[in-house]
Write a protein that holds these residues in place. Structure first.
Motif, PDB file in Angstrom:
ATOM      1  N   PHE A  97       0.830  -1.207   0.000  1.00 38.42           N
ATOM      2  CA  PHE A  97       0.000   0.000   0.000  1.00 38.42           C
ATOM      3  C   PHE A  97       0.868   1.262   0.000  1.00 38.42           C
ATOM      4  N   TYR A 113      -0.268   2.180  -3.798  1.00 37.49           N
ATOM      5  CA  TYR A 113      -1.599   1.948  -3.221  1.00 37.49           C
ATOM      6  C   TYR A 113      -2.545   1.302  -4.221  1.00 37.49           C
ATOM      7  N   ARG A 157      -4.340  -2.221  -3.591  1.00 36.99           N
ATOM      8  CA  ARG A 157      -5.800  -2.312  -3.498  1.00 36.99           C
ATOM      9  C   ARG A 157      -6.334  -3.339  -4.488  1.00 36.99           C
TER      10      ARG A 157
END
Length: 329
Positions: A266, A270, A274
């Motif tokens: 992350f 990110y 995700r």
């Protein structure tokens, strides 16, 4: 006591969701996302072991693996449509299992799922927004099922659960708490795309939906990381008999290690983190829906027999547990 714990957690989650909804959603996912995946799968596989077994379980896992593949592919209309079709296929399989001895019921269920699938294919953006929020509401059904064995205080317990699952989100969406809701940021606006219905995305409701998601996701983690591991230990024990190499502290260690790796990803990227989490989390998120459907439909004659044979859960406190008998956060 569980009621005090739930009330304190809900109050704290609400305050943070109002002041920093995007931060709470992202930080909660990074810290508890992987761990709650492991603990939820342990609970579901242990408590509903009579149902999740044999060819039926293998078929569910095959369908969910197809969904994982769809999420790993570059996003586009084809992969989204395939995921929707596989998801409704999962529900159709569970309906056929639960309703196979009831005349005409499987055919009626097939019509319902076909109609719903057509609607989702026509409005895929709404489908995935509903799915994201529905996943956070799922614990209510598991808590309702767990509470059936309480000798007293069940009404108060359920009132607290309905309070945080339904009443608080409705207050947030109504705008009644807007005076305490922090202004949105650019990052909040990006999150709103995933958690707000498209028609309301560029209105005040967009920020409210992000706050609702952040609040419910946090309480979702409270259920899977604190409440059920503590107050339904026999579900974990049943899972450990089934998968002994993942018993005791190993499940927590696996969840913590996966969470640490996810946190590093992350921080470095990110979007990639995700996407990877959304794919792997499909196993716990989609497996709970057939289980819930089977619960709602009565689990069929075999499921009712399994519930009669189940061993009651023990509790580490004076509050007893009921008999043993599910992108997304």
């Amino acid at each position: 006591m569980p009621l005090a714990g739930f009330a304190a957690a809900a109050l704290l989650a609400l305050v943070v969701a109002l002041r920093a909804p995007a931060g709470l959603a992202v930080a909660g996912l990074a810290v508890f996302g992987a761990l709650h995946n492991v603990l939820e799968l342990r609970y579901v596989a242990g408590r509903f072991r009579q149902v999740l077994a044999g060819p039926f379980l293998r078929l569910l896992l095959a369908l969910i693996t197809g969904i994982v593949v769809c999420r790993l592919l570059p996003p586009g209309p084809a992969s989204r449509a395939a995921e929707i079709l596989l998801a409704y296929g999962l529900l159709a399989v569970a309906s056929a299992r639960a309703l196979r001895r009831r005349p005409w019921a499987p055919a009626a269920a097939a019509v319902v799922w076909a109609t719903a699938a057509g609607t989702s294919l026509a409005f895929p953006a709404y489908h995935f927004v509903v799915l994201a929020h529905l996943h956070n509401l799922v614990p209510l059904v598991f808590l309702w099922e767990w509470s059936r064995g309480l000798p007293r205080g069940r009404a108060a317990f359920l009132a607290v659960q309905f309070g945080w699952v339904l009443a608080v989100p409705l207050l947030l969406l109504s705008g009644a708490l807007d005076a305490w809701l922090a202004p949105g940021t650019g990052f909040t606006a990006r999150l709103a795309v995933a958690y707000s219905p498209p028609a309301w995305l560029h209105t005040a409701a967009g920020l409210r939906f992000v706050a609702v998601f952040a609040f419910l996701q946090t309480m979702h983690y409270v259920v899977w990381v604190w409440f059920l591991p503590r107050y339904a230990p026999d579900a974990a024990a049943a899972f450990e008999r089934r998968v002994p190499w993942l018993g005791g502290w190993r499940a927590w260690a696996l969840g913590a290690a996966a969470g640490g790796a996810l946190g590093v990803l992350f921080v470095s990227d990110y979007a990639q983190g995700r996407s990877l989490y959304a794919a792997l989390a499909s196993y716990h998120a989609y497996l709970e829906f057939p289980v819930l459907l089977l619960l709602v439909l009565g689990l069929g004659p075999e499921g009712r027999a399994a519930r009669r044979e189940a061993v009651p859960c023990s509790s580490p406190t004076s509050l007893p547990s009921p008999p043993t008998p599910p992108v997304l956060s």
